[in-house]
Design a protein around this motif. Structure first.
Motif, mmCIF file in Angstrom:
data_model
loop_
_atom_site.group_PDB
_atom_site.id
_atom_site.type_symbol
_atom_site.label_atom_id
_atom_site.label_comp_id
_atom_site.label_asym_id
_atom_site.label_seq_id
_atom_site.Cartn_x
_atom_site.Cartn_y
_atom_site.Cartn_z
ATOM 1 N N ARG A 188 25.770 -59.830 -8.988
ATOM 2 C CA ARG A 188 24.617 -59.185 -9.636
ATOM 3 C C ARG A 188 24.229 -57.926 -8.871
ATOM 4 N N CYS A 189 23.857 -56.878 -9.630
ATOM 5 C CA CYS A 189 23.426 -55.646 -8.977
ATOM 6 C C CYS A 189 22.601 -54.802 -9.949
ATOM 7 N N ALA A 190 21.726 -53.958 -9.400
ATOM 8 C CA ALA A 190 20.978 -52.971 -10.188
ATOM 9 C C ALA A 190 21.686 -51.630 -10.092
ATOM 10 N N PHE A 191 21.662 -50.870 -11.186
ATOM 11 C CA PHE A 191 22.318 -49.567 -11.225
ATOM 12 C C PHE A 191 21.373 -48.520 -11.808
ATOM 13 N N ILE A 192 21.312 -47.377 -11.139
ATOM 14 C CA ILE A 192 20.554 -46.227 -11.624
ATOM 15 C C ILE A 192 21.534 -45.326 -12.369
ATOM 16 N N GLU A 193 21.276 -45.105 -13.662
ATOM 17 C CA GLU A 193 22.287 -44.437 -14.487
ATOM 18 C C GLU A 193 21.640 -43.608 -15.585
ATOM 19 N N GLY A 194 22.309 -42.531 -15.958
ATOM 20 C CA GLY A 194 21.916 -41.759 -17.134
ATOM 21 C C GLY A 194 21.025 -40.575 -16.825
ATOM 22 N N ALA A 195 20.436 -40.019 -17.880
ATOM 23 C CA ALA A 195 19.568 -38.846 -17.763
ATOM 24 C C ALA A 195 18.223 -39.246 -17.163
ATOM 25 N N PRO A 196 17.542 -38.289 -16.485
ATOM 26 C CA PRO A 196 16.183 -38.574 -16.005
ATOM 27 C C PRO A 196 15.259 -38.903 -17.171
ATOM 28 N N ALA A 197 14.307 -39.814 -16.946
ATOM 29 C CA ALA A 197 13.359 -40.182 -17.996
ATOM 30 C C ALA A 197 12.482 -38.999 -18.397
ATOM 31 N N PHE A 198 12.287 -38.069 -17.475
ATOM 32 C CA PHE A 198 11.557 -36.822 -17.733
ATOM 33 C C PHE A 198 11.973 -35.839 -16.653
ATOM 34 N N PRO A 199 11.744 -34.543 -16.816
ATOM 35 C CA PRO A 199 12.218 -33.550 -15.841
ATOM 36 C C PRO A 199 11.734 -33.858 -14.417
ATOM 37 N N GLY A 200 12.693 -33.940 -13.498
ATOM 38 C CA GLY A 200 12.375 -34.209 -12.101
ATOM 39 C C GLY A 200 12.218 -35.679 -11.757
ATOM 40 N N ALA A 201 12.378 -36.562 -12.734
ATOM 41 C CA ALA A 201 12.164 -37.999 -12.496
ATOM 42 C C ALA A 201 13.295 -38.618 -11.697
ATOM 43 N N GLY A 202 12.937 -39.601 -10.878
ATOM 44 C CA GLY A 202 13.943 -40.417 -10.205
ATOM 45 C C GLY A 202 14.321 -41.627 -11.040
ATOM 46 N N ILE A 203 13.594 -41.874 -12.103
ATOM 47 C CA ILE A 203 13.866 -42.986 -13.010
ATOM 48 C C ILE A 203 14.817 -42.498 -14.093
ATOM 49 N N LYS A 204 15.901 -43.241 -14.312
ATOM 50 C CA LYS A 204 16.920 -42.824 -15.272
ATOM 51 C C LYS A 204 16.877 -43.704 -16.528
ATOM 52 N N LEU A 205 17.261 -43.115 -17.659
ATOM 53 C CA LEU A 205 17.120 -43.780 -18.951
ATOM 54 C C LEU A 205 18.043 -44.982 -19.137
ATOM 55 N N LYS A 206 19.182 -44.998 -18.441
ATOM 56 C CA LYS A 206 20.127 -46.105 -18.612
ATOM 57 C C LYS A 206 20.124 -47.089 -17.431
ATOM 58 N N SER A 207 19.115 -47.010 -16.585
ATOM 59 C CA SER A 207 19.055 -47.927 -15.444
ATOM 60 C C SER A 207 18.958 -49.371 -15.922
ATOM 61 N N HIS A 208 19.587 -50.284 -15.171
ATOM 62 C CA HIS A 208 19.692 -51.658 -15.631
ATOM 63 C C HIS A 208 20.145 -52.570 -14.504
ATOM 64 N N ILE A 209 20.099 -53.853 -14.766
ATOM 65 C CA ILE A 209 20.704 -54.867 -13.884
ATOM 66 C C ILE A 209 21.863 -55.495 -14.640
ATOM 67 N N GLN A 210 23.010 -55.548 -13.996
ATOM 68 C CA GLN A 210 24.179 -56.220 -14.568
ATOM 69 C C GLN A 210 24.424 -57.523 -13.827
ATOM 70 N N ILE A 211 24.914 -58.503 -14.556
ATOM 71 C CA ILE A 211 25.393 -59.731 -13.923
ATOM 72 C C ILE A 211 26.804 -60.005 -14.431
ATOM 73 N N CYS A 212 27.700 -60.201 -13.494
ATOM 74 C CA CYS A 212 29.105 -60.488 -13.801
ATOM 75 C C CYS A 212 29.342 -61.980 -13.546
ATOM 76 N N VAL A 213 29.682 -62.709 -14.595
ATOM 77 C CA VAL A 213 29.884 -64.155 -14.488
ATOM 78 C C VAL A 213 31.355 -64.432 -14.216
ATOM 79 N N ARG A 214 31.631 -65.113 -13.113
ATOM 80 C CA ARG A 214 32.996 -65.484 -12.755
ATOM 81 C C ARG A 214 33.294 -66.948 -13.098
#
Length: 209
Positions: free
Chosen positions: A162-188
């Motif tokens: 499991r991990c969190a990923f910061i991804e995609g365009a900024p939510a607004f100009p200059g933002a550190g928050i990205k529109l595609k940010s998410h947590i993924q879980i890989c089930v083995r």
């Protein structure tokens, strides 16, 4: 003793409609991916508590011609023994596996940008995938040594990663928050998936008069 995650997670898997129906109708099947660029190693991937991101992914793959009809499959997941990269214990451990892999290989793969990605998020993560798979391989070797020496295994395999990923365009100009940010879980471990389901749409709710 705090690394066992004993609560359930709702995961959402973007896929083709055919795959979605097959897994709902035959829930003992398991869609185990072994792409060399997968972000968290090999397994079945879910967006944690993020149905919308799963739909975005499915529609993107449809536009690229990789799936025919976008769909989202829900799953109830028991993370179990989870390699949780939101916990410093596991990120520090991964650094050591990277060093040990580097000592055993002449050259290492690299994380690369995908041509379709406008934000250079290194979507093709062959290095990350290789290091995580090296970790699982090393753990299997440890288990075999323990079994031969003691007759049983001390080192448990990871059920999920499991991990969190910061991804995609900024939510607004200059933002550190990205529109595609998410947590993924890989089930083995297939037994970590307790059930598949079709996500429901929100229905209008009216109290009876």
């Amino acid at each position: 003793m705090y690394h066992i995650k004993d609560h359930l997670i709702l995961g959402f898997h973007g896929c083709d409609e055919e795959t979605c129906l097959r897994l709902i109708n035959a829930p003992n099947e398991f869609y185990f991916k072994k792409n060399p660029y997968d972000w968290l190693g090999h397994g079945m991937y879910f967006w944690e508590n993020n149905e919308k991101r799963a739909w975005q992914w499915a529609h993107e793959k449809c536009k690229q011609g990789k799936i025919k009809q976008p769909a989202v499959l829900g799953a109830v997941i028991n993370p179990g023994h989870c390699c949780n990269f939101l916990d410093s214990k596991y990120t520090e451990s991964l650094s050591n596996y990277y060093l040990s892999m580097g000592r055993s290989m002449d050259s290492l793969p690299i994380n690369r940008n995908a041509k379709s990605d406008l934000y250079n998020d290194k979507l093709l993560r062959e290095l990350d995938c290789s290091v995580i798979e090296h970790m699982h391989y090393y753990m299997r070797c440890e288990q075999e040594m323990e079994k031969q020496k003691f007759g049983f295994v001390f080192t448990p395999s990871f059920d999920t990663v499991r991990c969190a990923f910061i991804e995609g365009a900024p939510a607004f100009p200059g933002a550190g928050i990205k529109l595609k940010s998410h947590i993924q879980i890989c089930v083995r471990n297939p037994n970590s998936i307790l059930a598949f389901f079709r996500p429901r749409h929100t229905l209008p709710f009216h109290l009876a008069a």
